[in-house]
Design a protein around this motif. Structure first.
Motif, PDB file in Angstrom:
ATOM      1  N   GLN A  92     -15.277  52.729  26.279  1.00 39.81           N
ATOM      2  CA  GLN A  92     -16.950  53.337  27.083  1.00 39.81           C
ATOM      3  C   GLN A  92     -17.863  53.883  25.589  1.00 39.81           C
ATOM      4  O   GLN A  92     -17.604  54.204  24.785  1.00 39.81           O
ATOM      5  CB  GLN A  92     -16.950  54.496  28.252  1.00 39.81           C
ATOM      6  CG  GLN A  92     -18.805  55.090  28.138  1.00 39.81           C
ATOM      7  CD  GLN A  92     -18.417  56.156  29.316  1.00 39.81           C
ATOM      8  OE1 GLN A  92     -17.565  56.973  29.048  1.00 39.81           O
ATOM      9  NE2 GLN A  92     -19.299  55.716  30.087  1.00 39.81           N
ATOM     10  N   GLY A  93     -19.121  52.797  25.573  1.00 40.51           N
ATOM     11  CA  GLY A  93     -20.044  53.245  24.328  1.00 40.51           C
ATOM     12  C   GLY A  93     -21.017  52.006  24.418  1.00 40.51           C
ATOM     13  O   GLY A  93     -21.340  51.540  25.608  1.00 40.51           O
ATOM     14  N   ASP A  94     -22.083  52.880  23.916  1.00 41.96           N
ATOM     15  CA  ASP A  94     -23.229  51.879  23.914  1.00 41.96           C
ATOM     16  C   ASP A  94     -23.432  50.956  22.743  1.00 41.96           C
ATOM     17  O   ASP A  94     -23.179  51.239  21.524  1.00 41.96           O
ATOM     18  CB  ASP A  94     -24.579  52.823  23.488  1.00 41.96           C
ATOM     19  CG  ASP A  94     -25.778  52.989  23.505  1.00 41.96           C
ATOM     20  OD1 ASP A  94     -26.591  51.404  23.588  1.00 41.96           O
ATOM     21  OD2 ASP A  94     -26.930  53.867  23.034  1.00 41.96           O
ATOM     22  N   ALA A  95     -23.921  49.428  22.721  1.00 45.43           N
ATOM     23  CA  ALA A  95     -24.865  49.218  22.206  1.00 45.43           C
ATOM     24  C   ALA A  95     -25.493  48.716  20.962  1.00 45.43           C
ATOM     25  O   ALA A  95     -25.231  47.850  20.180  1.00 45.43           O
ATOM     26  CB  ALA A  95     -24.927  47.240  23.335  1.00 45.43           C
ATOM     27  N   GLN A  96     -26.407  49.932  21.095  1.00 49.75           N
ATOM     28  CA  GLN A  96     -27.157  50.029  20.359  1.00 49.75           C
ATOM     29  C   GLN A  96     -26.572  51.072  19.240  1.00 49.75           C
ATOM     30  O   GLN A  96     -27.433  51.437  18.001  1.00 49.75           O
ATOM     31  CB  GLN A  96     -28.619  51.173  21.431  1.00 49.75           C
ATOM     32  CG  GLN A  96     -29.285  49.870  21.799  1.00 49.75           C
ATOM     33  CD  GLN A  96     -30.165  50.717  22.694  1.00 49.75           C
ATOM     34  OE1 GLN A  96     -31.174  50.466  22.552  1.00 49.75           O
ATOM     35  NE2 GLN A  96     -29.488  51.501  23.876  1.00 49.75           N
ATOM     36  N   LEU A 114     -27.721  40.870  26.797  1.00 47.75           N
ATOM     37  CA  LEU A 114     -28.803  41.288  25.747  1.00 47.75           C
ATOM     38  C   LEU A 114     -29.991  42.251  27.035  1.00 47.75           C
ATOM     39  O   LEU A 114     -30.651  42.343  25.849  1.00 47.75           O
ATOM     40  CB  LEU A 114     -28.712  40.212  24.491  1.00 47.75           C
ATOM     41  CG  LEU A 114     -29.988  40.555  23.575  1.00 47.75           C
ATOM     42  CD1 LEU A 114     -28.983  41.600  22.973  1.00 47.75           C
ATOM     43  CD2 LEU A 114     -29.574  39.618  23.203  1.00 47.75           C
ATOM     44  N   ASN A 115     -30.598  41.101  27.700  1.00 46.81           N
ATOM     45  CA  ASN A 115     -31.874  41.548  27.985  1.00 46.81           C
ATOM     46  C   ASN A 115     -31.481  42.739  28.904  1.00 46.81           C
ATOM     47  O   ASN A 115     -33.426  43.574  28.700  1.00 46.81           O
ATOM     48  CB  ASN A 115     -31.573  40.329  29.166  1.00 46.81           C
ATOM     49  CG  ASN A 115     -30.861  40.037  30.378  1.00 46.81           C
ATOM     50  OD1 ASN A 115     -29.870  39.022  30.418  1.00 46.81           O
ATOM     51  ND2 ASN A 115     -31.231  40.623  31.598  1.00 46.81           N
ATOM     52  N   PHE A 116     -30.835  43.405  29.399  1.00 47.98           N
ATOM     53  CA  PHE A 116     -30.671  44.521  29.185  1.00 47.98           C
ATOM     54  C   PHE A 116     -30.899  46.225  28.383  1.00 47.98           C
ATOM     55  O   PHE A 116     -30.891  47.153  29.101  1.00 47.98           O
ATOM     56  CB  PHE A 116     -29.947  45.315  30.818  1.00 47.98           C
ATOM     57  CG  PHE A 116     -29.980  44.237  31.777  1.00 47.98           C
ATOM     58  CD1 PHE A 116     -31.078  44.608  33.230  1.00 47.98           C
ATOM     59  CD2 PHE A 116     -28.748  42.673  32.152  1.00 47.98           C
ATOM     60  CE1 PHE A 116     -31.005  43.785  33.967  1.00 47.98           C
ATOM     61  CE2 PHE A 116     -29.140  41.979  33.265  1.00 47.98           C
ATOM     62  CZ  PHE A 116     -29.765  42.934  34.166  1.00 47.98           C
ATOM     63  N   ASP A 119     -33.212  48.113  23.193  1.00 50.40           N
ATOM     64  CA  ASP A 119     -33.590  47.725  21.557  1.00 50.40           C
ATOM     65  C   ASP A 119     -32.490  46.610  21.213  1.00 50.40           C
ATOM     66  O   ASP A 119     -31.542  46.929  20.853  1.00 50.40           O
ATOM     67  CB  ASP A 119     -33.706  49.352  20.637  1.00 50.40           C
ATOM     68  CG  ASP A 119     -33.848  49.154  19.203  1.00 50.40           C
ATOM     69  OD1 ASP A 119     -34.302  47.512  19.048  1.00 50.40           O
ATOM     70  OD2 ASP A 119     -34.235  49.858  18.941  1.00 50.40           O
ATOM     71  N   LYS A 120     -33.348  45.369  21.465  1.00 50.99           N
ATOM     72  CA  LYS A 120     -32.313  44.273  20.943  1.00 50.99           C
ATOM     73  C   LYS A 120     -32.393  43.917  19.975  1.00 50.99           C
ATOM     74  O   LYS A 120     -31.264  44.419  19.045  1.00 50.99           O
ATOM     75  CB  LYS A 120     -32.958  43.143  21.741  1.00 50.99           C
ATOM     76  CG  LYS A 120     -32.597  43.576  23.488  1.00 50.99           C
ATOM     77  CD  LYS A 120     -33.685  42.686  23.486  1.00 50.99           C
ATOM     78  CE  LYS A 120     -34.423  42.624  25.638  1.00 50.99           C
ATOM     79  NZ  LYS A 120     -34.616  44.124  25.674  1.00 50.99           N
ATOM     80  N   ASP A 121     -33.256  44.225  18.845  1.00 55.40           N
ATOM     81  CA  ASP A 121     -33.286  44.834  17.596  1.00 55.40           C
ATOM     82  C   ASP A 121     -32.156  45.343  16.918  1.00 55.40           C
ATOM     83  O   ASP A 121     -31.670  45.220  15.872  1.00 55.40           O
ATOM     84  CB  ASP A 121     -34.550  45.032  16.628  1.00 55.40           C
ATOM     85  CG  ASP A 121     -35.074  43.394  16.624  1.00 55.40           C
ATOM     86  OD1 ASP A 121     -34.993  43.066  17.701  1.00 55.40           O
ATOM     87  OD2 ASP A 121     -36.687  44.157  17.610  1.00 55.40           O
ATOM     88  N   ALA A 190     -33.300  39.001  13.480  1.00 55.68           N
ATOM     89  CA  ALA A 190     -32.353  40.018  12.956  1.00 55.68           C
ATOM     90  C   ALA A 190     -31.504  39.685  11.531  1.00 55.68           C
ATOM     91  O   ALA A 190     -30.893  40.430  11.340  1.00 55.68           O
ATOM     92  CB  ALA A 190     -31.186  39.828  13.921  1.00 55.68           C
ATOM     93  N   GLY A 191     -31.959  38.741  11.106  1.00 54.24           N
ATOM     94  CA  GLY A 191     -31.659  38.049   9.881  1.00 54.24           C
ATOM     95  C   GLY A 191     -30.066  37.092   9.617  1.00 54.24           C
ATOM     96  O   GLY A 191     -29.175  37.649   8.995  1.00 54.24           O
ATOM     97  N   LEU A 192     -29.693  36.686  10.834  1.00 57.27           N
ATOM     98  CA  LEU A 192     -28.867  36.147  11.332  1.00 57.27           C
ATOM     99  C   LEU A 192     -28.409  34.488  10.591  1.00 57.27           C
ATOM    100  O   LEU A 192     -29.886  34.331  10.542  1.00 57.27           O
ATOM    101  CB  LEU A 192     -28.543  36.230  12.425  1.00 57.27           C
ATOM    102  CG  LEU A 192     -27.701  37.070  13.483  1.00 57.27           C
ATOM    103  CD1 LEU A 192     -27.072  37.417  14.713  1.00 57.27           C
ATOM    104  CD2 LEU A 192     -26.329  37.988  12.249  1.00 57.27           C
TER     105      LEU A 192
END
Length: 268
Positions: A92-96, A114-116, A119-121, A190-192
């Motif tokens: 369990q965890g948060d993408a952010q 990603l759309n959900f 804070d996508k950045d 994002a710098g990719l």
């Protein structure tokens, strides 16, 4: 809760599998074929849901390790049941705010989530933090703006014809960035580096109207959440409108398609 997100109920793994999971499982192997990674890498999956991409990674990529993270315990329970493989750790965890060691992963991937993420950045910055130099970051989302999930677009078209306010809940309005230009711009900002994209398309054929309609009555996701919120008479009107408007095959099936946009990039 905001009007546009109040029906985003993503907790019931069984209901999600009937609504979206069966189509997610078809997309995942094609995404991995496009990535074409070498064997024996350390993987992180961000937003694993019920385990569609996790299962495909294990089956096709022979990872040295795989950590699959999701905020929903309901989804994680279903993922563990769907993917009983000791090589994967469901957490369990948060993408952010990823609880993963910096510079520890060769592949960081995300499927249809990603759309959900609010804070996508921040999520992309976290993916880069946990990635090794030269690692690959890859993600894909449904083509909501282009009507790429045809069964979902048909639902909202019928719903808004009966209830114009429903248009604010439709994914194409809520997620306009889910296009090749929008996604690559997000990756670039994002710098990719070495950012590339592709289209992944698959058929979505329903056996009959009940096979199409039933997942919308289970509450997992914006459209099913909206459907359950309706009074019985309004839900019946929506059922009838859909039943009269959907395409039919000679055998009574309902032939549709799904389309996703995928992005891959490198950590510089």
């Amino acid at each position: 809760m905001a009007q546009a997100t109040r029906h985003d109920a993503w907790q019931a793994g069984d209901s999600y599998d009937l609504y979206m999971g069966r189509w997610s499982r078809q997309i995942a192997p094609r995404f991995l074929d496009w990535l074409d990674p070498p064997k024996g890498l350390d993987w992180l999956e961000v937003g694993c849901g019920t385990g569609a991409l996790s299962a495909a990674i294990l089956a096709r990529c022979n990872p040295a390790s795989l950590v699959s993270i999701d905020p929903s315990e309901g989804f994680l329970a279903k993922a563990r049941a769907n993917v009983p493989d000791r090589r994967v750790e469901f957490v369990q965890g948060d993408a952010q705010v990823l609880s993963v060691q910096s510079g520890s992963k060769d592949m960081v991937v995300s499927a249809l989530v990603l759309n959900f993420i609010p804070d996508k950045d921040k999520a992309l910055a976290e993916m880069q933090r946990v990635a090794r130099d030269g690692a690959t970051i890859g993600f894909y989302v449904w083509d909501y703006p282009g009507g790429g999930v045809e069964f979902m677009r048909a639902f909202w078209t019928a719903a808004t014809a009966l209830d114009p306010a429903a248009i604010d809940l439709a994914e194409d309005k809520r997620f306009p960035f889910c296009t090749p230009d929008g996604l690559t711009a997000l990756a670039n900002s994002a710098g990719l580096v070495s950012v590339d994209w592709t289209q992944i398309e698959m058929p979505a054929v329903f056996e009959d109207f009940d096979d199409y309609w039933r997942p919308f009555t289970l509450g997992a996701g914006p459209a099913p959440g909206y459907c359950l919120s309706l009074e019985p008479h309004a839900r019946q009107r929506l059922l009838e409108k859909l039943r009269d408007s959907l395409p039919r095959g000679e055998d009574g099936s309902i032939p549709m398609k799904t389309r996703a946009w995928a992005v891959r990039a490198k950590v510089g």
